[in-house]
Design an enzyme around this catalytic site. Structure first.
Site, PDB file in Angstrom:
ATOM      1  N   GLY A 322       0.829  -1.209   0.000  1.00 29.86           N
ATOM      2  CA  GLY A 322       0.000   0.000   0.000  1.00 29.86           C
ATOM      3  C   GLY A 322       0.856   1.249   0.000  1.00 29.86           C
ATOM      4  N   LEU A 323       1.875   1.251   0.854  1.00 27.45           N
ATOM      5  CA  LEU A 323       2.750   2.435   0.954  1.00 27.45           C
ATOM      6  C   LEU A 323       3.545   2.670  -0.331  1.00 27.45           C
ATOM      7  CD1 LEU A 323       4.073   2.263   4.619  1.00 27.45           C
ATOM      8  CD2 LEU A 323       2.850   4.164   3.575  1.00 27.45           C
ATOM      9  N   TRP A 324       3.754   1.610  -1.105  1.00 29.71           N
ATOM     10  CA  TRP A 324       4.437   1.770  -2.398  1.00 29.71           C
ATOM     11  C   TRP A 324       3.678   2.773  -3.277  1.00 29.71           C
ATOM     12  CZ3 TRP A 324       2.561   0.056  -7.330  1.00 29.71           C
ATOM     13  CH2 TRP A 324       3.477   0.178  -8.369  1.00 29.71           C
ATOM     14  N   HIS A 325       2.356   2.830  -3.092  1.00 26.93           N
ATOM     15  CA  HIS A 325       1.555   3.751  -3.915  1.00 26.93           C
ATOM     16  C   HIS A 325       1.688   5.192  -3.457  1.00 26.93           C
ATOM     17  CE1 HIS A 325      -0.388  -0.159  -4.710  1.00 26.93           C
ATOM     18  NE2 HIS A 325      -0.563   0.340  -5.910  1.00 26.93           N
ATOM     19  N   GLY A 326       2.137   5.413  -2.241  1.00 27.37           N
ATOM     20  CA  GLY A 326       2.288   6.785  -1.752  1.00 27.37           C
ATOM     21  C   GLY A 326       2.253   6.825  -0.242  1.00 27.37           C
TER      22      GLY A 326
END
Lengths: 477, 367
Positions: A322-326
């Site tokens: 999820g954090l990879w997206h922002g």
């Protein structure tokens, strides 16, 4: 350069024949395709080329250092340097604003006033995708599953224009051997490529753009102004929009690569037909799922270190995904929802096994029920993914469940919106062999008829799509 | 006995016939040519909308040739039919005409200030929000903040069209579009954000250059005044949102400030009918200039502009929306319905306004 534009059509009509003409002299071909890819990428901003060139050289040096070292400790150090460098560059560009705003807030609270006139950093397109591919290159070298090749081969792999902006995330072992393999210019799987490109264009230009402009953007920007029904349809519409947008892009990318003689891995496999969240992640953004599995979940221990560690690893993998997206709480929650359901499904499965119970009978009714539940869980998670803040997501749900809004007027639900949602869903339920038969029939048509058919498809796509093409959603990641 | 050979099986995907690269190129060329002829009117409009330069000239030349084939052979009709089916007839029309300002009946007399109108929940102020990409986030904020007033009804979503303005009517003709929107919606007011794409040579009727030359200024003033009058003529008050400071200070100082000044002076000629909503005072940190972050009431900072140094975050959009609401409160009576016994004093002649209302956002400038 965007795929659905006239500039790209002209670019490709030049690059494709030259690429095939140069293919017999492989070194010239590599230089040519590298130049074409840098032109494609630098068309937005030439500085992006400097970044990818830097990433190429740094990762080649590091992979070679890992490969040449006989000492395990040294190899490990080079690997850590590579991972830290790649993730550091990624973090700088992706999370700069998040870190800066938090840093100046903290400094201000302890009485240190600093100027807020900070330099804004533009996110280079596709940085997440090529960084993940570069990491695969170094990690696979460390694991001994891949031997680093020549710099030019790695440069072509990293910058190859069909996948540089938004994937699919290709492994070095899948692509680099194809560079020097024999490519027969008389045996190209053109009908599959034409189908992929045409369907991808339709999904992006017509379905995704109609849904974005006519219902998703208004509903998510001002949920309080819309009825519960509009919110509900807006949530389903976003699920279809993001699927049509992203899978449309990768369909085009895979088709373009096929016309140049290269095969990319599949990235989507009818994800909204999934019967569980685990099944969903085998069908959605498949190249990212397997990247996270192989380079994050398994190194964390996977499911081999006991029940609780398995749950922890599943949650960590999905939250980091999820954090990879922002850097936003909305993405954390999106990952956590998927992680929780994966844990729940794992719990059910292991309990059934422990009790010696057989797998449930696969009936049609059961499959439909599972598909409906999975689709709706995915849609709930998409609300957090799309919302600009937690407050915004909260407002969406509040408005959805507000009884006073259940029977309000819903002018955003038009025939066009309903048809676009239906088209995005139906496309996933068309049996694969039906597509196969259609492609086979098409491949037996004379070139003139094939061209005419494609020209008519271009008429439909260009006429029904809005003027100008919005950037693909996944460009920002 | 001769053995009959079966025709190739085409029931599955293994039966696909491969194709040679040269033939693929031929198929693609035919597809692009056929697609180009069938879509010729749309391609011409797309070509006209390209940035000025040789590429646009080439695109126009080629699309004209395609139209020369398409139109006489009625090959543009399938596109027209599809557009009609989709309810989008007229999508390919190009309208280059731009209205000029209307002349006052007696130029020697000062312009007449309209009476301050009252609005209430039963008879709300009907507002449309439109403009270029800078209109979208503040417009969404305005839609969200308006219900709290009780007397403002925003009509529809934000009518945002990216990369448009008054400089290039062939890309998007705002006066013609807004005339249709106001007529269809019976609007009382329009909130319009335009100008950030207009720092270029002007095309269409009266097209001139170079940018900011005296001729350019005269023509841009004509277009601004003409648009204002065309909106007023339909009975709607115009709230024109000024171009905000940009991270590119030079561009803002040398281009956008003079353009804001043109709009400001034209608004001043139409008191009570056109209101310029100043943005710099609510978006700046140290009195003037660009700010990416603003201090919050709790001592932190909040980002008001996106990383491109041009567009707004939600917090920035809220600030602009509040400035618009403050301007509307000065121009109209939006609150007396709450206390029917009290009539609010009418202030005449307010043509510009600054600053947000002090209640609805936590973002506040430091004193």
């Amino acid at each position: 350069m965007l795929f659905p534009t006239i500039s790209f059509a002209i670019f490709f009509m030049i690059v494709m024949p030259v690429s095939w003409l140069l293919m017999p002299t492989r070194h010239r071909w590599k230089l040519f395709i590298l130049a074409a890819s840098y032109f494609f990428y630098g068309y937005w901003d030439w500085r992006f080329c400097v970044l990818i060139a830097g990433s190429t050289i740094a990762n080649q040096v590091l992979a070679t250092a890992v490969f040449r070292s006989n000492n395990e400790r040294t190899r490990r150090i080079w690997l850590i340097v590579a991972v830290a460098t790649n993730l550091g560059v990624l973090a700088y560009f992706k999370y700069y604003g998040f870190f800066v705003s938090n840093a100046i807030n903290t400094l201000n609270r302890i009485g240190i006033e600093i100027s807020t006139d900070v330099i804004s950093v533009a996110l280079p397109l596709g940085i997440s995708f090529f960084t993940f591919q570069a990491l695969s290159y170094v990690i696979d070298t460390y694991r001994g599953t891949f031997k680093p090749g020549r710099l030019i081969d790695f440069a072509v792999f990293l910058s190859f224009f069909p996948h540089i902006i938004a994937g699919p995330i290709v492994r070095p072992a899948e692509f680099i051997p194809q560079i020097d393999a024999a490519h027969d210019p008389r045996k190209i799987d053109a009908s599959r490529a034409f189908f992929l490109i045409t369907i991808g264009l339709f999904k992006k230009v017509v379905i995704a753009n109609i849904l974005a402009t006519q219902i998703v953007d208004p509903v998510f920007s001002s949920p309080q102004q819309h009825s519960s029904l509009e919110i509900l349809v807006g949530i389903y519409a976003y699920a279809i929009q993001i699927y049509a947008d992203f899978s449309g892009y990768t369909d085009i990318a895979i088709g373009i690569a096929l016309l140049l003689g290269f095969r990319f891995p599949q990235n989507f496999d009818s994800p909204y037909t999934s019967t569980s969240i685990q099944d969903f992640w085998r069908r959605w953004h498949m190249t990212l799922s397997r990247w996270l599995r192989d380079y994050l979940y398994i190194p964390l221990g996977g499911n081999q270190r006991g029940k609780w560690n398995t749950y922890r690893n599943l949650m960590l993998t999905m939250i980091l995904g999820g954090l990879w997206h922002g850097a936003a709480w909305t993405f954390v929650i999106w990952g956590a929802i998927h992680g929780s359901f994966l844990c729940g499904e794992h719990f059910q499965r292991t309990r059934r096994l422990a009790q010696g119970l057989p797998d449930p009978v696969d009936t049609r009714a059961r499959r439909i029920r599972s598909q409906l539940i999975t689709f709706n869980v995915v849609c709930v998670a998409w609300v957090f993914f799309r919302a600009e803040s937690l407050e915004n997501a909260g407002n969406i749900f509040k408005q959805l469940l507000d009884p006073s809004q259940w029977f309000s007027a819903s002018p955003l639900i038009t025939l066009g919106v309903v048809l676009a949602i239906a088209a995005g869903l139906v496309e996933q339920y068309i049996p694969k062999d039906a597509w196969g038969r259609a492609m086979a029939r098409y491949s037996h048509l004379a070139p003139v008829w094939q061209g005419l058919t494609l020209g008519i498809c271009l008429l439909v796509i260009n006429t029904l799509g809005p003027r100008g093409v919005a950037p693909f959603i996944y460009f920002q990641f | 006995m001769a053995v009959k050979t079966k025709p190739p099986k085409i029931a599955d995907d293994t039966a696909r016939r491969p194709m040679a690269a040269g033939r693929i190129w031929l198929v693609l060329a035919i597809a692009l040519l056929v697609g180009g002829i069938l879509n010729a009117p749309g391609l011409r409009k797309t070509a006209l909308g390209q940035p000025l330069g040789w590429q646009r000239d080439v695109a126009i030349f080629l699309s004209d040739r395609l139209n020369e084939v398409s139109n006489p052979l009625f090959l543009d009709q399938p596109r027209a039919g599809l557009q009609a089916l989709a309810g989008r007839s007229g999508d390919d029309d190009v309208d280059l005409s731009l209205p000029s300002p209307t002349r006052p009946a007696n130029p020697r007399l000062p312009p007449k200030v309209p009476v301050k109108k009252s609005f209430s929940p039963l008879a709300p102020l009907k507002v449309a929000i439109a403009g270029d990409s800078l209109s979208i986030t503040p417009g969404e904020s305005l839609i969200n903040l308006s219900p709290a007033t009780g007397s403002i009804a925003t009509i529809g979503s934000v009518d945002g069209h990216v990369s448009t303005g008054l400089a290039r009517p062939e890309v998007f003709n705002w006066p013609a579009h807004l005339s249709e929107v106001i007529s269809a919606g019976g609007l009382d007011a329009v909130v319009l954000t335009l100008g950030s794409n207009d720092d270029q040579n002007l095309t269409g009727d009266g097209g001139v250059g170079p940018l900011l030359s005296p001729e350019w200024e005269t023509e841009y003033r004509r277009r601004v005044g003409g648009l204002m009058d065309s909106i007023n003529a339909k009975g709607a008050t115009l709230f024109w949102v000024a171009i905000p400071p940009m991270s590119n200070d030079v561009r803002y100082d040398t281009r956008y400030k003079p353009m804001n000044e043109i709009v400001r002076s034209e608004a001043a000629k139409r008191p009570g009918k056109v209101v310029l909503v100043e943005t710099e005072p609510v978006l700046t940190f140290l009195g003037s200039g660009y700010a990416q972050y603003l201090p919050t009431a709790d001592g932190g900072f909040i980002q008001i502009r996106t990383g491109d140094g041009i567009h707004f975050t939600r917090a920035g959009g809220d600030l602009v929306a509040e400035a618009v609401l403050a301007a509307m409160r000065k121009t109209f009576d939006l609150d007396s319905w709450r206390t029917p016994s009290t009539t609010s004093a009418s202030k005449k002649g307010a043509t510009t306004t600054t600053g947000p209302t002090p209640t609805t956002t936590e973002v506040r400038k430091k004193k």
